[in-house]
Enzyme design. Structure first.
Site, short mmCIF file in Angstrom:
data_model
loop_
_atom_site.label_atom_id
_atom_site.label_comp_id
_atom_site.label_asym_id
_atom_site.label_seq_id
_atom_site.Cartn_x
_atom_site.Cartn_y
_atom_site.Cartn_z
N HIS A 1 0.84 -1.20 0.00
CA HIS A 1 0.00 0.00 0.00
C HIS A 1 0.88 1.26 0.00
O HIS A 1 0.64 2.19 -0.77
CB HIS A 1 -0.91 -0.05 1.23
CG HIS A 1 -1.63 1.23 1.52
ND1 HIS A 1 -2.95 1.44 1.16
CD2 HIS A 1 -1.23 2.37 2.11
CE1 HIS A 1 -3.32 2.64 1.53
NE2 HIS A 1 -2.29 3.24 2.11
N GLU A 2 1.91 1.26 0.82
CA GLU A 2 2.82 2.42 0.87
C GLU A 2 3.57 2.59 -0.46
O GLU A 2 3.75 3.72 -0.93
CB GLU A 2 3.83 2.27 2.01
CG GLU A 2 3.22 2.21 3.42
CD GLU A 2 2.41 3.44 3.76
OE1 GLU A 2 2.72 4.53 3.25
OE2 GLU A 2 1.43 3.31 4.53
N HIS B 1 1.42 4.39 -2.86
CA HIS B 1 1.43 5.85 -2.72
C HIS B 1 2.59 6.46 -3.53
O HIS B 1 2.44 7.48 -4.17
CB HIS B 1 1.61 6.25 -1.25
CG HIS B 1 0.33 6.21 -0.46
ND1 HIS B 1 -0.82 6.83 -0.88
CD2 HIS B 1 0.04 5.65 0.74
CE1 HIS B 1 -1.77 6.64 0.03
NE2 HIS B 1 -1.29 5.92 1.01
N GLU C 1 -5.94 6.99 -0.93
CA GLU C 1 -5.92 5.76 -0.12
C GLU C 1 -6.54 4.61 -0.90
O GLU C 1 -6.03 3.49 -0.88
CB GLU C 1 -6.65 5.97 1.20
CG GLU C 1 -5.94 6.90 2.18
CD GLU C 1 -4.50 6.49 2.44
OE1 GLU C 1 -4.23 5.28 2.56
OE2 GLU C 1 -3.64 7.39 2.51
N ASP D 1 -4.64 1.27 -1.98
CA ASP D 1 -5.24 -0.04 -1.66
C ASP D 1 -5.36 -0.88 -2.93
O ASP D 1 -5.02 -2.07 -2.94
CB ASP D 1 -6.64 0.13 -1.04
CG ASP D 1 -6.56 0.46 0.46
OD1 ASP D 1 -5.44 0.44 1.01
OD2 ASP D 1 -7.62 0.72 1.06
#
Ligand code: ZN
Length: 418
Positions: A282-283, A286, A360, A364
């Protein structure tokens, strides 16, 4: 003319009071609306987050937090109103002027008194929050010593960084007048980029111990993943978050060769290795979707807008008069502007939260596509359960305050993508 001028100052004084009160009412009403739904049934998708005992505990926790929030925000709004009514800013201005006639020194003393004063008054609240509430629910790991040292380090950093930037901006104001704003903008922007790059190296070590993630099965799994998605990541760090709280976290910082992922030791404790890789994916999402760069640019743009707006008003003697200060000055203008700006920052905050929630979902989705949605879901559920988080937030509350979608929204989005 004189009368009109006084009238303007008086009107502005009431507008300032009105903004402070409206701000408080808006937040309190929204908190109350959210609290009204604390006892709503948990959505069917999330019933496995809590067992009965933990659910009870989470209900108590959020109610206690809500009451505490009312008490502390009520206290600070009363304090602010009293300060405005009894001309507190004028009194502090007089004190600051006794020490020097240099506008920069006066401003530094002025803000020093305001910041230290309000810190002393609000410390009992943060003490209560940490050592009574968080302690009661088993979250607190902070020692008294850490609490005190954190406070002192925080103040020292505010003095050096905040004081330094303020001094520079007032100096620009002295030499360039209204044009100070874009000088200031350049300095703040360069500083923001620098901090974004080196935050982990310069600031984090002041508060935490961080070590490179040791080799082993977790590191091997992470490296297998980053290799698969073609993400060059040399810096994976573990931070001792457990020094302060049991609550877990992970974040991304820096860019280029300075980019790194930081995992809290509490995260490693709470989650299985696959779940940790899902959080890390997930990071990485980003980063790959350029959210980090977007956020940096957005914050630089907002800073520019704010400084420009400040430049239009700060010189006006009406701002000072509204706070009963006879000598117009940059620091008094800044205080009045700061209060008047809060409805605008409420709006920019709404926009940024909206974009952040979109990001987000994207992160995801990225984790779901490149790794595994199921592991991400189970990690999000575990983390929500361990922090006793609210599973039934009100829609409007999410819209205003949440930088992340609710657990239910993230669950539904991830499920839809499988
Ligand atoms: Zn995220």
């Amino acid at each position: 003319m004189f009368k009109l001028y006084n009238l303007q100052a008086e009107t502005l004084y009431y507008i300032i009071l009105g903004v402070v009160i409206a701000d408080f009412l808006f937040d309190t009403l929204l908190d109350a609306l959210n609290a009204k739904h604390f006892d709503d049934p948990i959505p069917a998708e999330l019933t496995d987050v809590y067992d009965d005992e933990k659910y009870e505990k989470s209900q108590e926790y959020k109610k206690e937090r809500f009451k505490f929030g009312l008490l502390s925000s009520g206290f600070s709004v009363i304090l602010t109103i009293l300060f405005l009514v009894f001309e507190g800013f004028a009194a502090v201005d007089v004190i600051a002027r006794e020490f020097s006639s240099n506008p920069i020194v006066i401003a530094l003393i002025f803000f020093g008194i305001i910041i230290i004063g309000s810190d002393l008054l609000t410390t009992p609240f943060s003490w209560y929050s940490t050592f009574i509430i968080e302690e009661k629910y088993g979250f607190n790991k902070t020692s008294t010593k850490t609490f005190v040292i954190d406070k002192l380090k925080g103040l020292l950093m505010t003095m050096i960084v905040g004081g330094g930037i303020l001094a520079l901006i007032i100096w620009f104001y002295q030499i360039a007048g209204e044009d100070f704003w874009w000088y200031g903008w350049i300095v703040v922007s360069v500083f923001a980029v620098f901090m974004n790059m080196f935050y982990a190296k310069l600031i984090v070590p002041l508060f935490n111990k961080q070590t490179a993630l040791e080799s082993g099965s977790l590191r091997t799994k992470i490296e297998a993943y980053t290799q698969k998605v073609g993400f060059q990541l040399d810096n994976i760090f573990v931070i001792d978050g457990s020094k302060r709280s049991t609550k877990a976290n992970a974040y991304f910082s820096g860019f280029g060769s300075e980019k790194r992922i930081t995992l809290y030791d509490t995260l490693i404790n709470d989650l299985d290795e696959e779940e940790i890789v899902a959080v890390l994916a997930h990071e990485v999402g980003h980063y790959k979707k350029r959210h980090i760069v977007f956020n940096l640019i957005a914050s630089i743009a907002t800073t520019g807008f704010t400084l420009w707006l400040l430049s239009l008003f700060v010189g006006s003697p009406v701002l000072s008069s509204a706070l009963s200060v006879s000598d117009p000055s940059f620091h008094i203008g800044l205080i009045a502007f700061g209060i008047l700006y809060s409805p605008i920052s409420e709006v920019t905050g709404l926009v940024m939260n909206y974009i952040s929630r979109k990001f987000e979902y994207q992160a995801d989705d990225y984790a779901s596509k490149t790794y595994n949605a199921q592991y991400l879901i189970s990690s999000l559920k575990k983390l929500s359960g361990n922090t006793l988080s609210n599973l039934t937030p009100h829609k409007t509350y999410i819209f205003v305050h949440y930088s992340h979608p609710s657990l239910l929204q993230r669950f539904q989005n991830l499920k839809a993508g499988i």
